[in-house]
Design a protein around this motif. Structure first.
Motif, PDB file in Angstrom:
ATOM      1  N   PHE A  82      42.328  50.495  44.199  1.00 24.29           N
ATOM      2  CA  PHE A  82      41.691  50.314  45.504  1.00 24.29           C
ATOM      3  C   PHE A  82      40.719  49.147  45.390  1.00 24.29           C
ATOM      4  CE2 PHE A  82      38.312  50.973  48.568  1.00 24.29           C
ATOM      5  CZ  PHE A  82      38.986  51.364  49.715  1.00 24.29           C
ATOM      6  N   ILE A  83      40.827  48.200  46.329  1.00 26.36           N
ATOM      7  CA  ILE A  83      39.945  47.035  46.349  1.00 26.36           C
ATOM      8  C   ILE A  83      39.228  47.027  47.698  1.00 26.36           C
ATOM      9  CG2 ILE A  83      39.806  44.517  46.249  1.00 26.36           C
ATOM     10  CD1 ILE A  83      42.574  44.680  44.747  1.00 26.36           C
ATOM     11  N   GLY A  84      37.918  46.966  47.672  1.00 26.98           N
ATOM     12  CA  GLY A  84      37.126  46.874  48.893  1.00 26.98           C
ATOM     13  C   GLY A  84      36.471  45.508  48.969  1.00 26.98           C
ATOM     14  N   GLY A  85      36.589  44.866  50.112  1.00 27.07           N
ATOM     15  CA  GLY A  85      36.011  43.541  50.263  1.00 27.07           C
ATOM     16  C   GLY A  85      35.400  43.336  51.636  1.00 27.07           C
ATOM     17  N   CYS A  86      34.705  42.231  51.768  1.00 31.53           N
ATOM     18  CA  CYS A  86      34.084  41.868  53.046  1.00 31.53           C
ATOM     19  C   CYS A  86      35.149  41.675  54.117  1.00 31.53           C
ATOM     20  CB  CYS A  86      33.323  40.551  52.910  1.00 31.53           C
ATOM     21  SG  CYS A  86      31.989  40.584  51.719  1.00 31.53           S
ATOM     22  N   MET A 100      30.690  41.542  43.121  1.00 30.13           N
ATOM     23  CA  MET A 100      31.654  40.509  42.822  1.00 30.13           C
ATOM     24  C   MET A 100      32.457  40.209  44.086  1.00 30.13           C
ATOM     25  SD  MET A 100      34.622  40.590  39.930  1.00 30.13           S
ATOM     26  CE  MET A 100      36.166  40.998  40.660  1.00 30.13           C
ATOM     27  N   CYS A 101      32.709  38.971  44.342  1.00 29.59           N
ATOM     28  CA  CYS A 101      33.510  38.538  45.482  1.00 29.59           C
ATOM     29  C   CYS A 101      34.978  38.889  45.240  1.00 29.59           C
ATOM     30  CB  CYS A 101      33.358  37.030  45.662  1.00 29.59           C
ATOM     31  SG  CYS A 101      34.370  36.353  46.981  1.00 29.59           S
ATOM     32  N   THR A 102      35.656  39.354  46.269  1.00 29.68           N
ATOM     33  CA  THR A 102      37.073  39.667  46.113  1.00 29.68           C
ATOM     34  C   THR A 102      37.895  38.419  45.818  1.00 29.68           C
ATOM     35  OG1 THR A 102      37.324  39.586  48.517  1.00 29.68           O
ATOM     36  CG2 THR A 102      37.123  41.767  47.505  1.00 29.68           C
ATOM     37  N   GLY A 103      37.326  37.246  46.043  1.00 35.63           N
ATOM     38  CA  GLY A 103      37.997  36.004  45.681  1.00 35.63           C
ATOM     39  C   GLY A 103      38.244  35.894  44.187  1.00 35.63           C
ATOM     40  N   ARG A 104      37.546  36.694  43.409  1.00 34.51           N
ATOM     41  CA  ARG A 104      37.735  36.701  41.953  1.00 34.51           C
ATOM     42  C   ARG A 104      38.881  37.623  41.539  1.00 34.51           C
ATOM     43  NH1 ARG A 104      33.040  36.133  38.670  1.00 34.51           N
ATOM     44  NH2 ARG A 104      34.630  36.003  37.085  1.00 34.51           N
ATOM     45  N   PRO A 117      54.470  50.121  46.210  1.00 36.06           N
ATOM     46  CA  PRO A 117      53.345  49.236  46.554  1.00 36.06           C
ATOM     47  C   PRO A 117      52.173  49.944  47.225  1.00 36.06           C
ATOM     48  CG  PRO A 117      55.334  48.602  47.762  1.00 36.06           C
ATOM     49  CD  PRO A 117      55.700  49.752  46.888  1.00 36.06           C
ATOM     50  N   GLU A 118      52.384  51.195  47.665  1.00 36.59           N
ATOM     51  CA  GLU A 118      51.274  51.952  48.249  1.00 36.59           C
ATOM     52  C   GLU A 118      50.222  52.305  47.205  1.00 36.59           C
ATOM     53  OE1 GLU A 118      52.162  55.240  50.864  1.00 36.59           O
ATOM     54  OE2 GLU A 118      54.117  54.350  51.334  1.00 36.59           O
ATOM     55  N   ARG A 119      50.534  52.080  45.951  1.00 35.96           N
ATOM     56  CA  ARG A 119      49.582  52.353  44.867  1.00 35.96           C
ATOM     57  C   ARG A 119      48.490  51.280  44.792  1.00 35.96           C
ATOM     58  NH1 ARG A 119      50.985  56.421  41.613  1.00 35.96           N
ATOM     59  NH2 ARG A 119      53.120  57.191  41.703  1.00 35.96           N
ATOM     60  N   LEU A 120      48.611  50.259  45.603  1.00 36.91           N
ATOM     61  CA  LEU A 120      47.619  49.176  45.653  1.00 36.91           C
ATOM     62  C   LEU A 120      47.155  49.034  47.096  1.00 36.91           C
ATOM     63  CD1 LEU A 120      46.108  46.704  44.526  1.00 36.91           C
ATOM     64  CD2 LEU A 120      48.228  45.399  44.831  1.00 36.91           C
ATOM     65  N   ARG A 121      45.850  49.098  47.294  1.00 42.55           N
ATOM     66  CA  ARG A 121      45.310  48.992  48.654  1.00 42.55           C
ATOM     67  C   ARG A 121      44.091  48.082  48.671  1.00 42.55           C
ATOM     68  NH1 ARG A 121      44.247  54.229  52.186  1.00 42.55           N
ATOM     69  NH2 ARG A 121      46.473  54.407  51.749  1.00 42.55           N
ATOM     70  N   LEU A 122      44.017  47.274  49.721  1.00 45.78           N
ATOM     71  CA  LEU A 122      42.873  46.406  49.980  1.00 45.78           C
ATOM     72  C   LEU A 122      42.309  46.786  51.340  1.00 45.78           C
ATOM     73  CD1 LEU A 122      41.104  43.861  49.463  1.00 45.78           C
ATOM     74  CD2 LEU A 122      42.952  42.518  50.474  1.00 45.78           C
ATOM     75  N   GLU A 123      41.031  47.124  51.372  1.00 42.28           N
ATOM     76  CA  GLU A 123      40.347  47.475  52.628  1.00 42.28           C
ATOM     77  C   GLU A 123      39.191  46.505  52.827  1.00 42.28           C
ATOM     78  OE1 GLU A 123      40.842  49.980  54.894  1.00 42.28           O
ATOM     79  OE2 GLU A 123      42.530  50.901  53.858  1.00 42.28           O
ATOM     80  N   PHE A 124      38.976  46.116  54.076  1.00 38.01           N
ATOM     81  CA  PHE A 124      37.882  45.214  54.416  1.00 38.01           C
ATOM     82  C   PHE A 124      36.776  45.999  55.107  1.00 38.01           C
ATOM     83  CE2 PHE A 124      41.718  42.567  54.375  1.00 38.01           C
ATOM     84  CZ  PHE A 124      41.347  41.685  53.370  1.00 38.01           C
ATOM     85  N   MET A 125      35.526  45.765  54.676  1.00 36.02           N
ATOM     86  CA  MET A 125      34.371  46.482  55.233  1.00 36.02           C
ATOM     87  C   MET A 125      33.104  45.713  54.890  1.00 36.02           C
ATOM     88  SD  MET A 125      34.555  49.344  52.256  1.00 36.02           S
ATOM     89  CE  MET A 125      36.305  49.160  52.153  1.00 36.02           C
ATOM     90  N   SER A 126      32.034  46.058  55.558  1.00 34.36           N
ATOM     91  CA  SER A 126      30.748  45.449  55.207  1.00 34.36           C
ATOM     92  C   SER A 126      29.936  46.457  54.406  1.00 34.36           C
ATOM     93  CB  SER A 126      29.984  45.029  56.466  1.00 34.36           C
ATOM     94  OG  SER A 126      29.467  46.159  57.123  1.00 34.36           O
ATOM     95  N   GLY A 127      28.874  45.984  53.804  1.00 29.09           N
ATOM     96  CA  GLY A 127      28.017  46.857  53.009  1.00 29.09           C
ATOM     97  C   GLY A 127      27.370  47.962  53.821  1.00 29.09           C
ATOM     98  N   SER A 128      27.284  47.787  55.121  1.00 26.11           N
ATOM     99  CA  SER A 128      26.649  48.799  55.968  1.00 26.11           C
ATOM    100  C   SER A 128      27.647  49.811  56.537  1.00 26.11           C
ATOM    101  CB  SER A 128      25.905  48.117  57.121  1.00 26.11           C
ATOM    102  OG  SER A 128      26.833  47.462  57.961  1.00 26.11           O
TER     103      SER A 128
END
Length: 168
Positions: free
Chosen positions: A23-27, A1-5, A60-71
């Protein structure tokens, strides 16, 4: 699913159901697999949600967004491990904040009630054309956004909390 959702309702539902952190991981930014660049939308939603959490007394530290690729499995593992350490240090949701279960429910209910309004504010006043995380962070840390947040969201959130207390 795209993080845009990603939507505020997804994040708040997790906290309502007892999650101690989200925790949210996205491109990586500017490397969207779609033409939407939804990861910028996720970044905006996370920034808004973190401000709302802080406003009602949830760390707010209870919510985190990290950016990464599938590799980049190592980036994912490091991000999750770091987040787990943070959450373990904070303890169960509400405990380090000094909020009892009933108070926590009231605060999350008040924030949840504002979701449709926040979506509108985000679309009309907080959607910005920046293309780096630093620009987004600077924008959301600006006095302009602090003023806008207080005027448009903070006051409504305080009123919503009072109304929820009066209902009981």
């Amino acid at each position: 699913m795209c993080t845009g959702r990603i939507d505020l309702s997804h994040i708040l539902r997790a906290f309502h159901k007892g999650a101690d952190g989200v925790f949210i991981g996205g491109c990586h930014l500017n490397e969207c697999n779609y033409i939407t660049h939804g990861n910028f939308h996720a970044l905006s939603m996370v920034n808004i949600c973190r401000k709302m959490m802080a406003h009602v007394g949830i760390n707010p530290e209870r919510l985190r967004l990290e950016f990464m690729s599938g590799s980049e499995a190592n980036v994912y593992v490091e991000g999750v491990n770091s987040f787990v350490k943070t959450i373990k240090k904070l303890g169960p949701l509400g405990s380090s904040e000094g909020i009892d279960k009933e108070g926590l429910t009231l605060k999350l209910d008040a924030v949840t009630e504002l979701i449709p309004y926040v979506r509108l504010v985000e679309r009309e006043r907080l959607r910005i054309p920046y293309r780096t995380k630093e620009e987004y962070d600077a924008f959301f840390d600006s006095t302009e956004v602090a003023r806008l947040f207080k005027e448009l969201i903070g006051d409504k959130l305080a009123l919503g909390q009072i109304l929820l207390l009066l209902k009981e």
